[in-house]
Design an enzyme around this catalytic site. Structure first.
Site, mmCIF file in Angstrom:
data_model
loop_
_atom_site.group_PDB
_atom_site.id
_atom_site.type_symbol
_atom_site.label_atom_id
_atom_site.label_comp_id
_atom_site.label_asym_id
_atom_site.label_seq_id
_atom_site.Cartn_x
_atom_site.Cartn_y
_atom_site.Cartn_z
ATOM 1 C CB CYS B 19 -6.337 -11.932 -12.356
ATOM 2 S SG CYS B 19 -7.479 -13.235 -11.943
ATOM 3 N NE ARG B 49 -2.362 -13.516 -7.149
ATOM 4 C CZ ARG B 49 -1.822 -14.535 -6.465
ATOM 5 N NH1 ARG B 49 -1.142 -14.324 -5.378
ATOM 6 N NH2 ARG B 49 -1.979 -15.762 -6.894
ATOM 7 C CG PHE B 224 -0.308 -11.380 -15.666
ATOM 8 C CD1 PHE B 224 0.037 -11.575 -16.994
ATOM 9 C CD2 PHE B 224 0.719 -11.310 -14.734
ATOM 10 C CE1 PHE B 224 1.352 -11.695 -17.382
ATOM 11 C CE2 PHE B 224 2.048 -11.439 -15.119
ATOM 12 C CZ PHE B 224 2.359 -11.636 -16.442
ATOM 13 C CG ASN B 244 -6.580 -16.384 -10.115
ATOM 14 O OD1 ASN B 244 -5.931 -16.510 -11.145
ATOM 15 N ND2 ASN B 244 -6.048 -16.505 -8.920
ATOM 16 N N GLY B 245 -7.644 -17.818 -13.136
ATOM 17 C CA GLY B 245 -7.296 -19.136 -13.643
ATOM 18 C C GLY B 245 -7.745 -19.291 -15.070
ATOM 19 C CD GLU B 893 13.402 -32.495 -12.600
ATOM 20 O OE1 GLU B 893 12.875 -32.956 -13.612
ATOM 21 O OE2 GLU B 893 12.777 -32.149 -11.586
ATOM 22 C CD GLN B 936 10.992 -33.857 -20.751
ATOM 23 O OE1 GLN B 936 11.071 -33.680 -19.552
ATOM 24 N NE2 GLN B 936 11.729 -34.760 -21.368
ATOM 25 C CE LYS B 939 9.178 -37.170 -19.947
ATOM 26 N NZ LYS B 939 9.445 -38.112 -18.893
ATOM 27 C CD GLN B 945 7.656 -43.173 -11.606
ATOM 28 O OE1 GLN B 945 6.756 -43.175 -12.432
ATOM 29 N NE2 GLN B 945 7.568 -43.817 -10.469
#
Lengths: 470, 1483
Positions: B19, B49, B224, B244-245, B893, B936, B939, B945
C-alpha cells in the site's frame, strides 16, 4: 574446484606410449606401455565430470568412470582400485581388451571435442599399479556363509561370478579344461593385447579371495556333471562359445583354411610353452594370408599372422569401415602393422585344391537397407567379382555356443540357436531351467565382448546369492 | 478471513497486500479538522499505490485511524440522547446486512462490554453514502454502526481501555458470523475505513466532512491487495497501526505467540487466558502484528517500546551501537523474536503518533515538518501542497529507524531520543553481564570427531542414514573444502521425492519458500549487516515482569554445533543436569506414530521436570532398532510442546546423522530446533581426510560449519528473513508429497496440497536402509541424485533422452523424434503430469482438420538465457530459429548487441532482471515483450553472479561493465519490494515503450496464484509460471534441489485464482520448466497455459549434452561458454535444429489433438476435465491426491479460460507525460530540441520515460545528444523521475522527487534542486528517494540534498553528485562516479566491482560505514593525486552550476580545507592510478 576446467583443451589426449611397429611385430608382447602416476592424473583430469556421464551409461557394467578418474586425478589409487572393482571383476583386463572407442570413450563428451579421455588405459593403470603397490581386494568384512558353488569355465563370466560370490561369502570352485584360467582371455586373445601375466595376477587375486581353481578338467569327461551338482549348492555355467560360424561357401575345408580360434589358441599354446599335442601350432610364416571377417577376432588373426612372419595379410570385410564391428583402435593397429583392408568385399568361394589354397573369390558390395539388427545389409554389386590370391585363409566370422551333451540330463534347456535359456525377468537373474543351475556369458547371449560376459557373470552371481538366501 | 471453500488450490491464506500509508500529527496535540482533511487529501494522492477495479470505483480499501475526536463524538452522542460521562469510548463496528444476525452481534458485543463492568450507551448508525462504492464493494457493504460506552466515574483511562480491549476480544470469540467486525473500540482512537477509493472517502462517510470532526492525529492507509474480492474488514488501519509491506516471519511469529501465551502475565491484564489465541492466526500479517502490539500495550508496555522490541534494528552486527541500547535489544531478544519486514508502520495509540521501519528499511517513509508544527509522514513526499518556504525540515526514515511524536509533551522523538528513553528503563546491561554466558569458539575443534568411528561402523551409519558417496563428495566435502555450497547447472531433472522409485530423504519432501513480488529476498552476502544467526538457549519468562532471570541465557553465534560446543553445552557448568536425552532409535516393531508418542511423552516429562534442553539423538543405532527421522521427531516434539503450553520452557537440540546440507539444517530449525549437531558429517569428513590427501584436516569441520552458515543465511534471506530466531519454528516450506497424517502430526500448519507418503512408507524406507546398514556386503550408495548414475535416481534428461533428441533434430526425421517422445512420454513417473492421463473430448478427427503447425508455433517462446550464459553463436542461432518459426526468443539478462535490433537475430522478448544489465531505453523500445524476471526456477529468491573470467570484451560492452570484472545480479529487484512497486516498474516500462507487452516471470510456490492476481492488478500483460525443474543457470545445489514447486501446481493454482477473481481474460499465461514433448504442451494447456516456454530443449537441440558444467565456462559443446576455441571449433548448432525441435513438438500436439477430437489447442486451455488422475506405481504415488490440481470447483463455468484482452492498460493514463509528448514531439522528430516547462505532483510518475522512449525509437540512445530537450519542472515528482533517461533529454526539477530517480538512465542529465525560498537546510534534507540510478549506464545526476537508501545501486556508468546518502550507497556498482558531499549510511560499496566514488567524511566515521569486502579507500593527497583533485573539483563545479548548491559552493570556496576530508573509494581490484585514465578512455 582445484581442477582446471580447460584441462581437456590444454592437455591433449595421450595414450600410453605405443611400441614402434618395427619393434612390436617381432614379438607377441603387449604393444602399449603404462602411464606413470603423473600422466595418469593429467589424463584423468581431462574428464569434464559431466552431469550426464555418457561413458558410464555406455559401459556394459556401468563402471563409475568419472568417479575413479577423479580419484586418480587426486592420486587416491587404492580407493580408485576399490571403486573400480565395485562394478567390474576384471578391470585391468577390460581396460586392455574392451573396444573403448565403441563404448565409454566413444560416448565420452570429449570424443567430439579434442579427444575422449583415455578411460581404458587409466582403468588398466588403476589395478596394475595398485596391485603392484600391494593393494588387494578388501575381504575383511566377508563372513563365510558356508555355501559353495561350482563354476564351469574359467573365462570372464566364470571369473566374474567367482569374484562376486567370494565377496558374498560364498566359496566357489572353478573348473576349466585348459591348463590356465582365463578361457578366451588367455587362449583366444593374443598376448600383444593381453599379456598372460595379467591373467595370472588376476588368478592370484582371486585365489587370495578364496576362489579355488581346478584346471585341466573337462566336465562331462574328467568329472561328471552330476557329481558337480551333488557337491555344490549351486552351479554356474560360463563355458563360452567355441563353435565357429562358417561362411557357408565352397572351399572352407581346403587345406590352408583354418578357423580363427584354433589358430589363435595354437599360437598361445606355443607362446606359453604348453603341450601342443591336442592344440597344434598353425604357422603362417611366409604365407600370403587372407583373413575373412571384420570383428576383433579377425584383427587378432591379422596381427598374429603378421607376427608369425606372414608375407602379406589381407583382411576382407563385406561392409564398409564405419560398419565394422571391431574396435577402431585394433583396425588402426592392424593397418599400422601392414594389414591391407578390403572393405565392401564379400567372399564367395575359397579356391584351391588338395595342395592348398590358391585364392579367394570375392564380390564387391554396397550397403542396402537395414536388417532386423538395425545394421545395413551388404548387397553384392553385379559383375564385380575378383580373385584374391592367397596361401592361407583364416575364417573369423564369429562363434556359436557348443552345448555339451549333459545339458539334457541336467534339465538345462537351450534355444534353437544353442544358447542357454535363462530367466529373463525371473526371480533370480540368469537362472536356467534347472533352478540350481545358473549360466551367463557368451553361452547365454552368443559371442560378445569380454565386458558383457563379466557383466553377466556378476549378475548371475548376485542371482545365485539370492537363490541361496544369502 | 475467508475459508477455502472449494477443493482446489485457491486459498485466501495466501493473500498479500501492500500500500501507500502515512500519518499527519500536530506536535502539540491540538486537534483540528484540517488534519482530517489533509490526511484524506494526502491519501488521495497515493491512489496509484493502491489497486483499482475495472469500474474505477472499487479499490482494495482505504481508511483513517483518528485520535479520538471527542468534541465531535460527544456532540453526536448527545444528539442521540446518550448521557456521556467525562470519559467515554466509541467503536466502529461492521455488522451483517441481515437484521437478525446484526442484532445478535450487537447483543453479544454489548454483553461483552457490560461484562467488563462498563456501561453500554447504545448504537449509532453511521451515515454512509453507498453511491461512493463500486458495484463489487456494494455487494458486500456491511451495516456500519458506532457503539458508545461510558467509563465508570473515576476509572483511569488505561484501565478503561484494557477493559474495552478484553470486551472486544471476548466478543470476537463469541461471535461466529463472518460479517461482524469491530474495527475499533476505544476511548483514544476511532477508525473510518471502507472499500472505496480515497477520493470517495468523505463522500462515503459524511462524518469526515463535518467541521466538528477534529483531531490532532490521523493515520491513513491505501491498500493494494492481491485479491479482488472486496473484504471490508481487511481495509487498514487496524486498531493501532497501518502497515506497508509484509511480515516475512509471520508464520513463526504467530506460532511463537501462541507458544508463549502463558508468559504474558500482567496484573494489569485481568485475565488473558480467555484470549486464546492471543493473536489472530489467520487474516493478514498486519492484523496479527496489530494484535501483538495490542497485547503488549495492554500488558503495560508503551507503544514505542513495544514496537522497538517487535521490530528491532539490526543491532547484532552494527559495531558502533551504544552498549546500553545494544543491551536493551539483546535482553528482549532472549524473550521475543523479531517480526521482520519489509515493513513501514505508522501508528497511534493516542499517546504517541509514530512511524518506524524494519531493519532492512525496504519501504519508503518520507517526512515533512512545517512551521505550523505539523508532522506528515507518508510513503511519498509531496502528498499535499504545503508551501516549501513553510517547511522546517524534510527527511526520510532509514532502516530500523523510528520517529515518534510524544503528544503529551509536545516533542518529536527521533531514533536516538527513543533509544535514550528505552535504555534507561532497566539495568539491562548489568543483568546481561550477570546472566548471559557465551559459547565461544576459542576451542577450535581440532579433531572434528574425538572418537572417530572405525570404517565399518561408519559405513553402517552412512547406509542407515542414506548418505551416498555422491553426497559425501559433492555436498559435504565441498562445503568443508570451499566453505560454500557446490554449484551446479541445468536445474533439477529428477522426480520429486514422492514420485521417486528410490529411497529419498524426508527432507526432500520439503520445498523452501521464497519471496517474490510481494516481498523481497535479501542479499545475505552483500547485506550481511542485517543478518544474524545468534542463537539463545535458555528459558523464557514473563515479558511484563522483567528482571535479571530473563537474562539467564547461553548465547551461541550459530545453531550449527561443533563437538566442542556440544560438550560445553552438556558440561556441568551448563546443562549437564538440565537436559533430557531422548533416543530416536526405537524398537523396530513400533509404528512411527507410536514411536513419536514415546518421544513426545519423554520430552514433555523432561520439560515438566524443569529441564531446559530436550536433546533428540539418533547417535546410537543398533540392530533391532530403527531411527525415527530427526525432522519428524523435531516437528512432533515442537508441536506437542506448543500444544501443552510448554514450548517456551525448553530448547530442542538435535544430534543427528541426517543433517548434512543447509536445507537439512533449515528444515530442522524451521520446525523448532534450537541447534543441531551433525555428528555423521564430522565422522564422514574425518574419514575423507583420513583417506585422502586433505591437508587442512583440522579445519574441515570449521569450514563445513561456515559453509552451512552461509547456506542458512541464503535460505533465510530467500524469504527476506534476517534473523535465525525469526526463522526458527516459522515452517517456511511447502510440503510436496507427504500424507496429511504426517503433516498434521509433525508439521501442522505447513502448506501441503497433494497428500502422498504416509508413516508406513517412511518406516518401510528406513527398514530397507537398516537392512543394508547391518549387511557388511552392501556398499554405501553411489548416489545419483545430482547427476545420472546407472541404477540411481531417474533423470528426465538422461543420456538416452539427449542422444535420441539430438539424432532426431539433426536428421529432421519425425519418426526419430517420436522415438525420443516415447522415451519421454513413457518414462517412469517423474513429474506430477505423468500421473495424469488424457481423456478424449470427442471422437478422433482426421489430422488435416487440426490447426496447422504454423498456428501452434507462435505459442512457443524460448526461456530467458543470457548472452553470457550462452555463447553468442548459440544465442543467435536460437533467436534466428524462434524468429523464423514465428515464436519469440528471450534475450535473458545482459543486454543485446544493438546490431541485432530489427534483424532476424533480435530477441523479441527483452528481459529486465535484477542486475538491469544492458537495459536502456533503446533496448526496451526494440522489444515486443518486456519480461520482468522476478525469479528463476533454478534458484528462486536468489541473485546470480557472472564470474569475472566470463566477462569478456563483448559481454562487458553489452553490460556496460569492464572485462574481467565480476558482475552481480542482486536477489531482489531493488525497485520491487512489494506489489505496488512492481506496478510502478510495469508503469515505467509501459511509459518508455507503450507498444510492448509486459510480462512477469514467477516461480511456482504456494500462493503464486495470488501473487499472479496481484501482478494482473499491477497491469502485466503476460505471466510466466516456472516450475522448480526449469532453470539453465548456475546455482547452488541446495537451491536447485529444494526451492520451487512443480509448475503443475503453480500453473493450476494461478489459472484457478485468476478465473475465480474474474481476471483470466486480462492476461496471457505461460508455463515453463522441463517441457519436452507435445504431450507436455497439451497437459500444460489443459492446466491453464496458452503459451509455453522452453529452455533446455532447444539448447539440447543445438548440441548441449546436459553436462551441467555451464558455470565453469568449459562447455565442450560450445553452447554455454565464451571460450573462443570451444565456440568456434565445437559448437555445431544450427537454427534448423531448433526449428525441427519445435516443429516436431507442434506436430506431436497436432496428432494428440486429432486423437482427442479437438481442432485447436485453444480449445483445450484450462480443460482439466480432460485430465484423469492415474494411480501411481508405488504405494506412495498411489496415495497422492491430485484432485485440487484438476479441480474446477467453485469456479464459474463460463469464466474465461484464456486471455481475450489485447492488453492490460494501467488505470493511470500518465496524462502529464502525454501532454509532454504532445508538446515536444515535433522537436524530437525534427531533432531540434528546445526548452519546455511543466508543473509536477507526486502522482505524476515516471516523468521523462515516455519522452525517452519516443527519442530512442527515433534516434537511439545517443542520437539526440546534440539537440537536447530541456525540460524544466517545478513541484514534487512522482516515483521513477527520469527513468530510462537518454541523451537529448535534460530534466531540471525545482522541488523534490520520490524513489527511483534516474532508474536505468543511459544519458542526458537530471537535476534536482530545492526552491530558492526553501525554509530548510538543503544538505540535511532528503531531496530524492530510495534506489536512485538503479542500473544506470550513463548520464549525469545532480541533486542538491540527500539521497535515500541504495543510491547508485548497480550503477554502471552514470556520474552523480549528491549531498548525503542512505545505507548501501553504490551497492553492486560496476562503473561510473558517485560524489557524496556529506555523510552516508552504512554498508557503502557492498558488492562494488567497478567505478569509484568520492565521499566527504566530516564526521570521520566513514571507515565504519563502508563494506570492506571489495573496496578500499584513499585520501586525496595533492602531491600524488593531482588528477583526482581536479576531477573532483570539476564535478563539484558542475554540481554548483546545475543546482546552485550553497553547500557545494562553500566547499569550493575552501577547497584545500575540505580536500583532506574526502575519500576516494574504489574497488580493491582497480589501480588507483588508472581510475581517471579509464574514465577518459570510456569517454
Amino acid at each position: 574446484m582445484a581442477k582446471h576446467p580447460l584441462q581437456f583443451l590444454e592437455v591433449p589426449r595421450r595414450d600410453p606410449d605405443k611400441e614402434s611397429v618395427e619393434d612390436r611385430v617381432r614379438h607377441f608382447g603387449e604393444i602399449y606401455g603404462s602411464y606413470d602416476g603423473a600422466s595418469a592424473a593429467a589424463q584423468a583430469g581431462r574428464c569434464l565430470d559431466c552431469g550426464n556421464p555418457y561413458c558410464e551409461w555406455q559401459c556394459p557394467v556401468h563402471n563409475y568412470i568419472p568417479n575413479w578418474l577423479k580419484l586418480i586425478e587426486e592420486g587416491r589409487l587404492f580407493e580408485a582400485a576399490e571403486l573400480s572393482h565395485q562394478t567390474n571383476s576384471l578391470p585391468e583386463i577390460c581396460g586392455r581388451v574392451c573396444p573403448q572407442d565403441r563404448l565409454c570413450e566413444g560416448a565420452c563428451t570429449l570424443h567430439d571435442a579434442n579427444g575422449a579421455v583415455t578411460i581404458g588405459s587409466i582403468e588398466k593403470y588403476i589395478t596394475d599399479e595398485a596391485v603392484k603397490l600391494g593393494w588387494r581386494p578388501d575381504m575383511s568384512h566377508v563372513v563365510d556363509t558356508g555355501k559353495t558353488v561350482g563354476i564351469v569355465g574359467a573365462g570372464p563370466a566364470g571369473l566374474a561370478a567367482a569374484d562376486v560370490l567370494a565377496r558374498n561369502g560364498i566359496r566357489s570352485v572353478v573348473y576349466d579344461a585348459y591348463p590356465e584360467i582365463g578361457g578366451l582371455l588367455t587362449y583366444g586373445i593374443p598376448p600383444f593385447k593381453l599379456e598372460k601375466q595379467v591373467v595370472r595376477h588376476r588368478r592370484e587375486l582371486l585365489e587370495g579371495m578364496g576362489v579355488r581353481f581346478v584346471l585341466n578338467t573337462r566336465i562331462g569327461t574328467d568329472k561328471s556333471f552330476d557329481e558337480l551338482l551333488d557337491e555344490y549348492d549351486a552351479v554356474f555355467l560360463g563355458m563360452g562359445t567355441y563353435s565357429s560360424v562358417s561362411g557357408g561357401f565352397a572351399g572352407e575345408d581346403l587345406p590352408g583354411v583354418c578357423e580363427a580360434l584354433p589358430y589363435l589358441i595354437g599360437n598361445v599354446y606355443r607362446e606359453l610353452g604348453h603341450d601342443e599335442t591336442d592344440v597344434p601350432y598353425i604357422d603362417l610364416a611366409g604365407a600370403n594370408v587372407v583373413v575373412l571377417g571384420g570383428g576383433d577376432t579377425g584383427m587378432d588373426c591379422n596381427r598374429t599372422a603378421i607376427r608369425q612372419g606372414a608375407a602379406s595379410v589381407t583382411c576382407a570385410y563385406r561392409r564398409d569401415e564405419a560398419n565394422m564391428p571391431g574396435s577402431r583402435r585394433e583396425v588402426a593397429n592392424s593397418r599400422e602393422e601392414g594389414v591391407r583392408f578390403m572393405f565392401n568385399w564379400q567372399p564367395l568361394e575359397i579356391l584351391g585344391d588338395e595342395n592348398g589354397v590358391t585364392g579367394v573369390r570375392l564380390i564387391e558390395t554396397r550397403l542396402g537397407s537395414a536388417g532386423p539388427d538395425g545394421r545395413r545389409r551388404p548387397e553384392p554389386v553385379p559383375d564385380t567379382e575378383e580373385i584374391l590370391p592367397a596361401d592361407a585363409v583364416v575364417i573369423a566370422f564369429g562363434f556359436r555356443p557348443s552345448p555339451p551333451g549333459w545339458f539334457a540330463g541336467a534339465g538345462v534347456e537351450t534355444l534353437d540357436s544353442g544358447k542357454v535359456r535363462v530367466a529373463a525377468l525371473g526371480k533370480f537373474p540368469f537362472q536356467t531351467t534347472n533352478p540350481k543351475i545358473f549360466a551367463g556369458g557368451d553361452m547365454v547371449r552368443g559371442s560378445d565382448l569380454v565386458v558383457t560376459a563379466v557383466h553377466e557373470g556378476r549378475e548371475a552371481a548376485k542371482g545365485i546369492a539370492r537363490f541361496l538366501g544369502v | 478471513m475467508t475459508e477455502r471453500i472449494a477443493n482446489n488450490l485457491v486459498d485466501p491464506a495466501f493473500d498479500r497486500d501492500s500500500c501507500g500509508f502515512g500519518l499527519i500529527a500536530n506536535l502539540d496535540d491540538l486537534p483540528s479538522h484540517w488534519v482530517i482533511q489533509t490526511a484524506i487529501a494526502a491519501l488521495t494522492r497515493l491512489t496509484h499505490r493502491g489497486a483499482v477495479d475495472a469500474d474505477g470505483k472499487t479499490g482494495d480499501g482505504c481508511g483513517l485511524l483518528i485520535k479520538f475526536p471527542e468534541t465531535f463524538l460527544r456532540a453526536i452522542g448527545s444528539e442521540l440522547g446518550f448521557t456521556l460521562n467525562e470519559r467515554f469510548a466509541a467503536g466502529t463496528v461492521f455488522l451483517s446486512q441481515d437484521v437478525k444476525v446484526a442484532a445478535a452481534a450487537r447483543e453479544a458485543i454489548a454483553a461483552a462490554v457490560a461484562g467488563t463492568g462498563l456501561e453500554v450507551l447504545g448504537w449509532r448508525a453511521v451515515p454512509i453514502n453507498p453511491d461512493a462504492c463500486g458495484a463489487r464493494a456494494l455487494a458486500t457493504l456491511p451495516r456500519i454502526e458506532q457503539l458508545f460506552v461510558n467509563a465508570p466515574d473515576g476509572m483511569p483511562r488505561g484501565r478503561f481501555n484494557r477493559r474495552l480491549f478484553l470486551a472486544r476480544r471476548r466478543a470476537e470469540k463469541e461471535i461466529t458470523d463472518n460479517a461482524t467486525y469491530i474495527a475499533s473500540l476505544s476511548s483514544v482512537t476511532i477508525s473510518y475505513k471502507g472499500m472505496v477509493m480515497p477520493a470517495a472517502l468523505t463522500q462515503f462517510y459524511p462524518d469526515l466532512k463535518d467541521p466538528r470532526m477534529e483531531s490532532s492525529v490521523c493515520v491513513f492507509h491505501q491498500r493494494f491487495s492481491t485479491n479482488t474480492l472486496p473484504e471490508w474488514r481487511l481495509a487498514q488501519p487496524f486498531r493501532f497501526l497501518a502497515h506497508n509491506g509484509e511480515i516475512n516471519t509471520i508464520q513463526g511469529n504467530r506460532n511463537w505467540a501462541v507458544a508463549r501465551a502463558k508468559n504474558f502475565v500482567s496484573d494489569k491484564l485481568d485475565d488473558i487466558s480467555d484470549l486464546d489465541p492471543i493473536i489472530s492466526l489467520t487474516g493478514s500479517d498486519s492484523s496479527s502484528l496489530d494484535n501483538m502490539l495490542e497485547v503488549l500495550r495492554a500488558g503495560g508496555m508503551d507503544v514505542i517500546q513495544a514496537m522497538r522490541i517487535l521490530m528491532p534494528p539490526a543491532w547484532q552486527t552494527v559495531d558502533n551501537i551504544d552498549p546500553d541500547v545494544r543491551a536493551f535489544y539483546e535482553f528482549y531478544d532472549c524473550q521475543q523474536e523479531p517480526w521482520d519486514g519489509p515493513a513501514g508502520i505508522v501508528l497511534t495509540d493516542g499517546r504517541y503518533a509514530a512511524c518506524c521501519l524494519d531493519r532492512n528499511g525496504l519501504r519508503p517513509a518520507r517526512y515533512v515538518i512545517t512551521n505550523d508544527r505539523h508532522l506528515t509522514v507518508a510513503s511519498e513526499v509531496g502528498v499535499y501542497d504545503y508551501d516549501e518556504k513553510d517547511v522546517v525540515s524534510k527527511g526520510r526514515l532509514g532502516p530500523g529507524e523510528m520517529l515518534a511524536v510524544d503528544l503529551v509533551n509536545g516533542v518529536l522523538l527521533d531514533t536516538d531520543d527513543i533509544h535514550d528513553i528505552l535504555k534507561t528503563r532497566a539495568p539491562y546491561k548489568k543483568w546481561l553481564k550477570k546472566g548471559v554466558r557465551y559459547l565461544d569458539s576459542l576451542l577450535v575443534d581440532t579433531r572434528m570427531a574425538a572418537e572417530p568411528m572405525e570404517a565399518d561402523e561408519l559405513a553402517s551409519f552412512q547406509k542407515m542414514f542414506n548418505l551416498s558417496r555422491e553426497e559425501i563428495n559433492e555436498v559435504i566435502a565441498v562445503l568443508a573444502k570451499a566453505e560454500m555450497e557446490a554449484v551446479g547447472s541445468m536445474g533439477d531433472d529428477t522426480p520429486m521425492a514422492v514420485l521417486s522409485g528410490k529411497i529419498r530423504s524426508p527432507f526432500d519432501y520439503f520445498r523452501q519458500q521464497f519471496a517474490q513480488v510481494t516481498n523481497p529476498p535479501i542479499d545475505s552476502l552483500r547485506e550481511r549487516i542485517v543478518m544474524s544467526l545468534q542463537t539463545n538457549i535458555g528459558g523464557e519468562s514473563n515479558l511484563f515482569d522483567i528482571g535479571p532471570r530473563h537474562a539467564e541465557q547461553v548465547i551461541i553465534n550459530s545453531p550449527v554445533l561443533s563437538q566442542a560446543k556440544l560438550r560445553q553445552l552438556l558440561s556441568p557448568e551448563m546443562f549437564a543436569d538440565s537436559h533430557t536425552f531422548i533416543h530416536l532409535n526405537v524398537d523396530e516393531n513400533r509404528s512411527l506414530p507410536e514411536a513419536l508418542d514415546d518421544i513426545c511423552a519423554a520430552a514433555e516429562q523432561g520439560v515438566r521436570d524443569g529441564k531446559l534442553l530436550v536433546m533428540l539423538s539418533d547417535r546410537y543405532i543398533e540392530r533391532g532398532k530403527l531411527p525415527v527421522h530427526a525432522l519428524l521427531a523435531t516437528g512432533a516434539v515442537h508441536h506437542h510442546l506448543v500444544r501443552k503450553g510448554l514450548r517456551c520452557d525448553a530448547n530442542i537440540i538435535v544430534e543427528t546423522g541426517v543433517a548434512r546440507d543447509s536445507h537439512h539444517f533449515a528444515c530442522l530449525i524451521g520446525y523448532g530446533a534450537t541447534a543441531v549437531y551433525p555428528y555423521l558429517v564430522y565422522q564422514s569428513l574425518f574419514d575423507v581426510a583420513r583417506r585422502g590427501n586433505v591437508s587442512k584436516q583440522r579445519e574441515l569441520g570449521r569450514s563445513y560449519r561456515r559453509g552451512i552458515r552461509k547456506g542458512l543465511f541464503k535460505v533465510m534471506s530467500k524469504m527476506g528473513i534476517s534473523s535465525i530466531s525469526s526463522y526458527r519454528g516459522a515452517q517456511l516450506f511447502e510440503i510436496v508429497g507427504l500424507h496429511d497424517e504426517i503433516v498434521e502430526r509433525c508439521f501442522s500448519g505447513t502448506t501441503s496440497r497433494i497428500q502422498g507418503a504416509g508413516f508406513d512408507d517412511l518406516l518401510g524406507d528406513q527398514r530397507t536402509l537398516a537392512a543394508a546398514a547391518w549387511d557388511p556386503r552392501e556398499q554405501i550408495s553411489q548416489g545419483g541424485l545430482y547427476r545420472y548414475v546407472h541404477g540411481g535416481e531417474y533423470h528426465c534428461y538422461n543420456p538416452d533422452v539427449i542422444s535420441t533428441l539430438q539424432a532426431a533434430v539433426r536428421s529432421g526425421d519425425y519418426d526419430r523424434y517420436m522415438e525420443y517422445a516415447r522415451l519421454v512420454n513413457e518414462r517412469p513417473v517423474a513429474t506430477l503430469r505423468d500421473l495424469m492421463k488424457l481423456k478424449p473430448a470427442g471422437k478422433p478427427i482426421p489430422l488435416d482438420e487440426v490447426e496447422s503447425i504454423e498456428d501452434i508455433l507462435p505459442r512457443f517462446d524460448s526461456a530467458g538465457m543470457s548472452l553470457g550464459a550462452l555463447s553468442p553463436e548459440a544465442h543467435e542461432a536460437l533467436a534466428i530459429a524462434m524468429n523464423r518459426m514465428g515464436g519469440r526468443s528471450n534475450s535473458g539478462e545482459g543486454g543485446e548487441d544493438p546490431s541485432r535490433y530489427g534483424t532476424e537475430r533480435m530477441s523479441k522478448i527483452k528481459q529486465v532482471a535484477s542486475g538491469r544489465f544492458g537495459v536502456t531505453a533503446e533496448y526496451l523500445v526494440s522489444a515486443e515483450v518486456i519480461q520482468i524476471k522476478i525469479a528463476q526456477g533454478a534458484k528462486p529468491g536468489e541473485g546470480g553472479q557472472l564470474p569475472g573470467h566470463k566477462v569478456n570484451e563483448m559481454i562487458a560492452k553489452l553490460r556496460y561493465a569492464k572485462p574481467g570484472v565480476g558482475l552481480i545480479s542482486p536477489p531482489p529487484h531493488h525497485d520491487i519490494y512489494s506489489i505496488e512497486d512492481l506496478a510502478q516498474l510495469i508503469f515505467d516500462l509501459k511509459q518508455v515503450n507503450p507498444q510492448a507487452l509486459v510480462s512477469v516471470k514467477l516461480v511456482a510456490e504456494p500462493g503464486v496464484g495470488t501473487i499472479a492476481a496481484g501482478v494482473v492488478k499491477a497491469y502485466a500483460d503476460l505471466i510466466t509460471i516456472s516450475g522448480y525443474d526449469g532453470g539453465t543457470g548456475a546455482s547452488p545445489l541446495s537451491s536447485v534441489k529444494y526451492a520451487g514447486s512443480p509448475w503443475e501446481l503453480g500453473l493450476s493454482e494461478t489459472h484457478q485464482v485468476l478465473r475465480s477473481q474474474d481476471m483470466r481474460h486480462r492476461v496471457r499465461l505461460q508455463t515453463d520448466g522441463g517441457l519436452k514433448t507435445g504431450l507436455d504442451v497439451v497437459k500444460a494447456a489443459m492446466l491453464g497455459a496458452e503459451s509455453f516456454g522452453f529452455g533446455t530443449g532447444p539448447m539440447v537441440a543445438l548440441g548441449c549434452k546436459y553436462l551441467r558444467i555451464c558455470h565453469l565456462n568449459n562447455c565442450a559443446t560450445g553452447v554455454a561458454t565464451q571460450n573462443n576455441v570451444l565456440r568456434s571449433e565445437y559448437f555445431i548448432g544450427l537454427p534448423e535444429m531448433v526449428i525441427n525441435f519445435f516443429r516436431f513438438i507442434a506436430e506431436e500436439v497436432r496428432h494428440i489433438l486429432a486423437e482427442l477430437g479437438v481442432q485447436r489447442l485453444e480449445d483445450l486451455i484450462g480443460r482439466v476435465d480432460l485430465l484423469e488422475p492415474q494411480r501411481g506405481v508405488t504405494e506412495r504415488q498411489s496415495r497422492l491426491d491430485l484432485s485440487r490440481i484438476l479441480s474446477a470447483d467453485g469456479l464459474q463455468k463460463d469464466a474465461p479460460q484464456f486471455c481475450t484482452d489485447l492488453r492490460n492498460a494501467p488505470f493511470d493514463k500518465g496524462e502529464l507525460a502525454e501532454q509532454m509528448v504532445a508538446a515536444t514531439l515535433p522537436a524530437i522528430e525534427a531533432k531540434t530540441g528546445g526548452r519546455f516547462e511543466f508543473d509536477v505532483r507526486n502522482f505524476n510518475r515516471s516523468i521523462g520515460a515516455r519522452l525517452a522512449g519516443e527519442i530512442a525509437r527515433r534516434h537511439g540512445n545517443r542520437g539526440m545528444r546534440d539537440a537536447p530537450l530541456d525540460i524544466v519542472l517545478r513541484g514534487t515528482a512522482g516515483q521513477s523521475f527520469g527513468a530510462w533517461n537518454i541523451d537529448g533529454l535534460n530534466l531540471t526539477l525545482t522541488g523534490d522527487a520520490n524513489d527511483y530517480v534516474g532508474k536505468g538512465m543511459v544519458g542526458g542529465s537530471i537535476v534536482v534542486r530545492p526552491p530558492d525560498d526553501a525554509g530548510y537546510i538543503a544538505r540535511e534534507t532528503a531531496i530524492i528517494g530510495n534506489t536512485c540510478l538503479y542500473g544506470a549506464t550513463g548520464g549525469q545526476l545532480f541533486a542538491a540534498g540527500r539521497a535515500g537508501e541504495r543510491f547508485g545501486v548497480r550503477n554502471s556508468g552514470a556520474n552523480a553528485v549528491v549531498e548525503g546518502a542512505g545505507d548501501h550507497c553504490c551497492e553492486y556498482m560496476t562503473d561510473g562516479v558517485i560524489v557524496v558531499l556529506g555523510s552516508t549510511g552504512v554498508n557503502f560499496g557492498a558488492g562494488m566491482t567497478g567505478g569509484f566514488a568520492y565521499v566527504l567524511d566530516l564526521e570521520r566515521d566513514f571507515v565504519d560505514r563502508y563494506n570492506h569486502e571489495l573496496i578500499d579507500i584513499h585520501r586525496i593527497t595533492p602531491e600524488s593525486m593531482e588528477a583526482h583533485l581536479h576531477h573532483l573539483r570539476s564535478l563539484i563545479v558542475a554540481h554548483v552550476e546545475a543546482t546552485g548548491s550553497q553547500w557545494a559552493d562553500t566547499i569550493l570556496e575552501d577547497y584545500r580545507t575540505f580536500l583532506p576530508k574526502f575519500w576516494v573509494v574504489k574497488p580493491k581490484a582497480a589501480e588507483l592510478g588508472s581510475l581517471i585514465e579509464s574514465l577518459r578512455r570510456a569517454a
